[in-house]
Design an enzyme around this catalytic site. Structure first.
Site, PDB file in Angstrom:
ATOM      1  N   ARG A 146       0.854  -1.196   0.000  1.00  0.00           N
ATOM      2  CA  ARG A 146       0.000   0.000   0.000  1.00  0.00           C
ATOM      3  C   ARG A 146       0.890   1.245   0.000  1.00  0.00           C
ATOM      4  NH1 ARG A 146      -1.166   1.796   4.544  1.00  0.00           N
ATOM      5  NH2 ARG A 146      -1.991  -0.099   5.495  1.00  0.00           N
ATOM      6  N   TYR A 162     -16.118  17.780 -15.443  1.00  0.00           N
ATOM      7  CA  TYR A 162     -16.482  16.371 -15.610  1.00  0.00           C
ATOM      8  C   TYR A 162     -17.541  16.011 -14.557  1.00  0.00           C
ATOM      9  CZ  TYR A 162     -15.955  11.329 -14.965  1.00  0.00           C
ATOM     10  OH  TYR A 162     -16.193   9.997 -14.805  1.00  0.00           O
ATOM     11  N   ASP A 188      -6.896  19.282 -14.188  1.00  0.00           N
ATOM     12  CA  ASP A 188      -7.237  17.945 -14.669  1.00  0.00           C
ATOM     13  C   ASP A 188      -6.791  17.896 -16.131  1.00  0.00           C
ATOM     14  OD1 ASP A 188      -8.458  15.710 -15.790  1.00  0.00           O
ATOM     15  OD2 ASP A 188     -10.227  15.840 -14.495  1.00  0.00           O
ATOM     16  N   LYS A 209      -7.806   6.976 -19.357  1.00  0.00           N
ATOM     17  CA  LYS A 209      -8.097   7.549 -20.663  1.00  0.00           C
ATOM     18  C   LYS A 209      -6.843   7.502 -21.554  1.00  0.00           C
ATOM     19  CE  LYS A 209     -11.941   8.232 -18.452  1.00  0.00           C
ATOM     20  NZ  LYS A 209     -12.290   9.481 -17.800  1.00  0.00           N
TER      21      LYS A 209
HETATM   22  C1  LIG Z   1     -12.870   9.922 -16.526  1.00  0.00           C
HETATM   23  C2  LIG Z   1     -12.485  11.241 -15.987  1.00  0.00           C
HETATM   24  C3  LIG Z   1     -12.234  11.411 -14.606  1.00  0.00           C
HETATM   25  C4  LIG Z   1     -12.438  10.311 -13.596  1.00  0.00           C
HETATM   26  O1  LIG Z   1     -11.528   9.277 -13.740  1.00  0.00           O
HETATM   27  P1  LIG Z   1     -11.850   7.748 -13.376  1.00  0.00           P
HETATM   28  O2  LIG Z   1     -10.610   7.038 -13.766  1.00  0.00           O
HETATM   29  O3  LIG Z   1     -13.055   7.348 -14.188  1.00  0.00           O
HETATM   30  O4  LIG Z   1     -12.149   7.700 -11.922  1.00  0.00           O
HETATM   31  C5  LIG Z   1     -11.819  12.665 -14.182  1.00  0.00           C
HETATM   32  N1  LIG Z   1     -11.678  13.694 -15.033  1.00  0.00           N
HETATM   33  C6  LIG Z   1     -11.927  13.569 -16.361  1.00  0.00           C
HETATM   34  C7  LIG Z   1     -11.751  14.747 -17.257  1.00  0.00           C
HETATM   35  C8  LIG Z   1     -12.347  12.343 -16.870  1.00  0.00           C
HETATM   36  O5  LIG Z   1     -12.610  12.230 -18.181  1.00  0.00           O
END
Ligand SMILES: *Cc1c(COP(=O)(O)O)cnc(C)c1O
Length: 382
Positions: A53, A106, A178, A203
Site C-alpha cells: 500500500r 467532468y 485535470d 483515458k
Molecule cells: C474519466 C475522468 C475522470 C475520472 O476518472 P476515473 O478514472 O473514471 O475515476 C476525471 N476527469 C476527467 C476529465 C475524466 O474524463
C-alpha cells in the site's frame, strides 16, 4: 535523475523510472505482485519497500514516469481518477474551506464535490473558467483550490492555465489542472504555473480501454509528500498489474496522440461542413472561443470532439447508428467511441448547474483509418 531532465518526452515515456531490472536484465519493469517485503533486520528495507500500500516497485516505475512526463517533483498512482481527486481534496481542504470548480466540470468531479465533499463541509462555486475575471470574483478568503479542467469534458471549453495560476497565487490557493483530455504530450500545466496535475489514466495515458487508474503529479516535493502521506493513509492505490498496464500504455502516448489529433481534424472538417450538424465544439476550430488560448498552451488539439445536433432525438439517433464508433462511456483509447453525455457520462449532472445540452454528442476519435471513421459518421448522419 539529473540526466533525464534533458531528455525528450518520447524518451521519458519509454525510459523514466524503467531501468532494466537489476537482477535479471528484464527490459520492462516486472509486475511485482507482492504485498510485503523481507527486511534485513528490523527496519532494514531493500530499496524502501515495506508493504505494497505504501510503495510497490511496479507502481514506483509508473509514478516516476508520470512525474517525468508532467515535469513535476512527485507522481502518485491511484486506483482511479476519482480516487486521486479525493486524495487531493482531503489532503488540501478542511471543513470551512472553499473550492472553485469549472461550471462545465467532468460529471464525476462535480458529483464528488456536490455529494461527498460538500456534506463534509467543503463548499464550492462553479465558475466559467474561460472568464478569468469571473474566476477571480468566485474566489473567497477560504478558497484553497482552483480546479481547472482544460479542455473540459464534454463541452471542450478552454481555460487559460497561466492566467488562472496568477489568480490562484493572488488568492493563496493551489491551482489544480485535470489534464486528462490533453495528456502531458499536448499540454504541460506545471510549466504554466499549476501546482498539481490530476489524471484519469484510464483515458489517454493508459490508452487501450483495459485499465482504470488515476494519478496526481505535484510540482514541488513538499506538496508531493503531503499527497503521498494521504495516498498511503487512505489507501486507494493502483495495484501492480494496473500500474504495469498503464506503464505499457504510456510508452506509446506520443505516437497515439499525434494520430488522435490528425484523425480528429479530419472528423471535425467533415462534421463542420455537414448540414445535419448544428455546431462542432473543438478547440482546433478558429471559431472556438478558446482557440487562441489553446494555440498558446497546447501542442495539438486532441482527439475529443463534441457536436450539437439541434435536438435530443437527432443526437440519440446518431449515437445509435454508428458501426465503427462504439457506443460507450470513457475515452482516450485506440478505438473510437461515441456517446450521449446527457444520458450517459454526465447523467449525474442532470438538474444541476452543470447539466449538459440534450442535443450534444461526444466522440473519442481513435487511431483507426481516418477515412473509415469519416465514412462511418457520414452514414450515421444521413
Ligand atoms: C474519466 C475522468 C475522470 C475520472 O476518472 P476515473 O478514472 O473514471 O475515476 C476525471 N476527469 C476527467 C476529465 C475524466 O474524463
Amino acid at each position: 535523475m539529473d540526466n533525464e531532465v534533458h531528455q525528450g518526452f518520447e524518451t521519458l515515456a519509454i525510459h523514466a523510472g524503467q531501468e532494466p531490472d537489476p537482477t535479471t536484465g528484464a527490459v520492462v519493469p516486472p509486475i511485482y505482485q507482492v504485498s510485503t517485503y523481507k527486511q534485513d533486520g528490523i527496519g532494514g528495507l531493500r530499496g524502501g519497500y515495506e508493504y505494497s500500500r505504501s510503495a510497490n516497485p511496479t507502481r514506483t516505475a509508473l509514478e516516476t514516469c508520470l512525474a517525468g512526463l508532467e515535469g513535476g517533483a512527485t507522481g502518485l498512482a491511484f486506483a482511479s481518477g476519482l480516487a486521486a481527486e479525493d486524495a487531493l481534496i482531503r489532503a488540501v481542504c478542511r471543513p470551512g474551506d472553499h473550492v472553485v470548480i469549472p461550471n462545465d466540470a467532468y460529471g464525476g468531479t462535480y458529483r464528488l464535490f456536490a455529494k461527498v465533499a460538500e456534506p463534509w463541509g467543503v463548499a464550492f462555486t462553479p465558475a466559467p473558467l474561460g472568464d478569468v475575471e469571473a474566476v477571480r470574483a468566485a474566489v473567497r478568503p477560504e478558497t484553497k483550490l482552483i480546479w481547472v479542467e482544460t479542455p473540459t469534458n464534454p463541452l471542450l471549453g478552454i481555460a487559460d492555465i497561466a492566467a488562472l495560476a496568477g489568480v490562484a497565487r493572488e488568492a493563496g490557493a493551489l491551482l489544480v489542472v485535470d489534464n486528462t483530455f490533453a495528456s502531458p504530450y499536448l499540454q504541460r500545466p506545471l510549466e504554466l504555473g499549476a501546482d498539481v496535475v490530476v489524471h484519469s489514466t484510464t483515458k489517454y495515458i493508459g490508452g487501450h480501454s483495459d485499465v482504470v487508474g488515476g494519478a496526481l503529479v505535484a510540482a514541488d516535493a513538499e506538496l508531493g509528500a503531503r499527497l503521498a502521506y494521504h495516498q498511503n493513509a487512505m489507501g486507494a492505490v493502483a495495484g501492480p498489474f494496473d500500474a504495469w498496464l498503464t506503464l505499457r500504455g504510456v510508452k506509446t502516448l506520443a505516437v497515439r496522440m499525434d494520430r488522435h489529433c490528425a484523425n480528429a481534424e479530419q472528423v471535425v472538417a467533415m462534421l463542420d461542413a455537414h448540414p445535419a450538424v448544428e455546431r462542432v465544439l473543438y478547440p482546433g476550430l478558429p471559431s472556438h472561443p478558446g482557440h487562441d488560448v489553446a494555440v498558446k498552451q497546447m501542442r495539438g488539439f486532441g482527439g475529443m470532439v463534441s457536436f450539437r445536433m439541434g435536438s435530443e432525438e437527432a443526437a440519440v439517433r446518431v449515437c445509435e447508428r454508428t458501426r465503427l464508433f462504439i457506443l460507450g462511456e470513457s475515452l482516450g483509447g485506440v478505438e473510437s467511441l461515441i456517446e450521449h453525455p446527457g444520458r450517459m457520462t454526465h447523467a449525474s449532472a442532470a438538474g444541476s448547474p452543470l447539466e449538459v445540452p440534450a442535443d450534444l454528442v461526444r466522440l473519442s476519435v481513435g487511431i483507426e483509418d481516418a477515412h473509415d471513421l469519416v465514412r462511418d459518421l457520414e452514414q450515421a448522419l444521413s
